[in-house]
Scaffold this active site. Sequence first.
Site, PDB file in Angstrom:
ATOM      1  N   THR A 165      47.079   9.397  -0.347  1.00 22.04           N
ATOM      2  CA  THR A 165      47.432  10.719   0.146  1.00 22.04           C
ATOM      3  C   THR A 165      47.541  11.561  -1.095  1.00 22.04           C
ATOM      4  OG1 THR A 165      48.755   9.827   1.958  1.00 22.04           O
ATOM      5  CG2 THR A 165      49.369  12.008   1.204  1.00 22.04           C
ATOM      6  N   ARG A 193      46.396   7.764  15.200  1.00 24.45           N
ATOM      7  CA  ARG A 193      47.575   7.365  14.404  1.00 24.45           C
ATOM      8  C   ARG A 193      47.959   8.488  13.432  1.00 24.45           C
ATOM      9  NH1 ARG A 193      48.465   6.856   8.593  1.00 24.45           N
ATOM     10  NH2 ARG A 193      50.158   5.391   8.268  1.00 24.45           N
ATOM     11  N   GLY A 195      50.306   9.344  10.191  1.00 25.80           N
ATOM     12  CA  GLY A 195      51.158   8.764   9.161  1.00 25.80           C
ATOM     13  C   GLY A 195      52.366   9.652   8.939  1.00 25.80           C
ATOM     14  N   ASP A 196      52.981   9.515   7.780  1.00 26.22           N
ATOM     15  CA  ASP A 196      54.161  10.328   7.470  1.00 26.22           C
ATOM     16  C   ASP A 196      53.787  11.717   6.964  1.00 26.22           C
ATOM     17  OD1 ASP A 196      53.007   9.180   5.188  1.00 26.22           O
ATOM     18  OD2 ASP A 196      54.905   9.140   4.087  1.00 26.22           O
ATOM     19  N   THR A 216      54.176   8.833  -0.590  1.00 24.44           N
ATOM     20  CA  THR A 216      52.848   8.277  -0.339  1.00 24.44           C
ATOM     21  C   THR A 216      53.025   6.790  -0.027  1.00 24.44           C
ATOM     22  OG1 THR A 216      52.536   7.733  -2.664  1.00 24.44           O
ATOM     23  CG2 THR A 216      51.730   9.873  -1.939  1.00 24.44           C
ATOM     24  N   GLY A 217      51.976   6.170   0.469  1.00 23.20           N
ATOM     25  CA  GLY A 217      52.046   4.744   0.790  1.00 23.20           C
ATOM     26  C   GLY A 217      52.202   4.517   2.278  1.00 23.20           C
ATOM     27  N   GLY A 219      53.147   5.019   5.472  1.00 19.09           N
ATOM     28  CA  GLY A 219      53.864   6.098   6.147  1.00 19.09           C
ATOM     29  C   GLY A 219      54.797   5.597   7.228  1.00 19.09           C
TER      30      GLY A 219
HETATM   31  N1  ASP Z   1      51.212   7.910   3.548  1.00 20.94           N
HETATM   32  C1  ASP Z   1      49.872   7.876   4.057  1.00 20.94           C
HETATM   33  C2  ASP Z   1      49.892   7.540   5.509  1.00 20.94           C
HETATM   34  O1  ASP Z   1      50.722   6.740   5.920  1.00 20.94           O
HETATM   35  C3  ASP Z   1      48.958   6.923   3.378  1.00 20.94           C
HETATM   36  C4  ASP Z   1      49.130   6.709   1.921  1.00 20.94           C
HETATM   37  O2  ASP Z   1      49.713   7.529   1.220  1.00 20.94           O
HETATM   38  O3  ASP Z   1      48.670   5.673   1.420  1.00 20.94           O
HETATM   39  O4  ASP Z   1      49.020   8.014   6.213  1.00 20.94           O
END
Ligand code: ASP
Length: 326
Positions: A165, A193, A195-196, A216-217, A219
């Site tokens: 992200t 779907r 995400g956050d 990030t990561g 979500g």
């Molecule tokens: N946070 C993002 C999501 O969940 C993905 C990411 O940052 O890796 O969509």
Amino acid sequence: MIAICNNEGACGIAATGAALARGDAALDAIEAGIRLVEASEEVRTVGRGGWPNLLGEVELDASMMDGSTLRTGSVGALTGYLHPVSIARQVLERLPHELLVGEGARRFAAEIGAEAGELLMPHARMAWERWFRTEVGAAEQARWPDVPMAELCQQAIDPEIGRDTTVFLAQDAEGHIGAGTSTSGWGWKYPGRLGDSPIIGAGSYADSRYGACACTGVGEMSIRAGTSRAVVLYMKMGMSVEEAVHEAVEDMRALKGGLIGRVTIHAIDRQGGHKVVAVNGLPENHYWLWRAGDAAPSSQPCEIIAISDVPAPKPTAHRRYEQMGL
Ligand code: ASP
């Protein structure tokens, strides 16, 4: 004045810093930086060039928050538009709503004359087609897309599938604080779907009285823990930005079951301080920092805190395609 962004935002942070330096408002500076990340086809997880969902469509999520009015704008599962962050900004500016998804978001994008365009680039189309040919059974291929997808989306929990992200936080010369996010989410996610990133309070939050946070990561983890709102609230309750981020990491330890993986928490405070922690992160995890007077943004290492074992990556087709440079 300060701006930070995650590693994926590398190609946009200098523009954000330059905009702040010439007196632009935080939201304008953030939007300018994120648009560059969205436009870059090198960035495989944001805007054009992002990985598709199970149906082979690129679905985009984005948000903006104005910390001085607490107005927000988000779009989720948006297809066919090149700059979701600017559409999110217009939700904030023009609508009595805060979040639009799917067809409604597309309608609004068309209504405001947002720039439409093909998001699925050849590398991503080839990877999706190879996945379809090699990992979807013949019977399902024949009935596609009228097949159950719950099993197929389990592959999306592979932490090595292309996903990331971009998140930007900034405080301008007037002291206004803002936050922005943009992502194509996870490759091979279940259609629809979110995400956050479009969920204010989870993927981002800003309040000019205290600071801002963005994640990030995975979500799913920051949605469950309400991470970004929590960090800003912890600062309101008297914690430093470091303490607030560490407290949010403790909240993540309470998550049981569901998908647990890597999350990076980025935060700034109103005094110009900042903290970035990569939960279950890797030594190479970095972010970008620009402060008033800096000639150029600098890459900084995240603090790494392990809270759980993250499963080793499976050698999925997607990963192999990435290794092949697709
Ligand atoms: N946070 C993002 C999501 O969940 C993905 C990411 O940052 O890796 O969509």
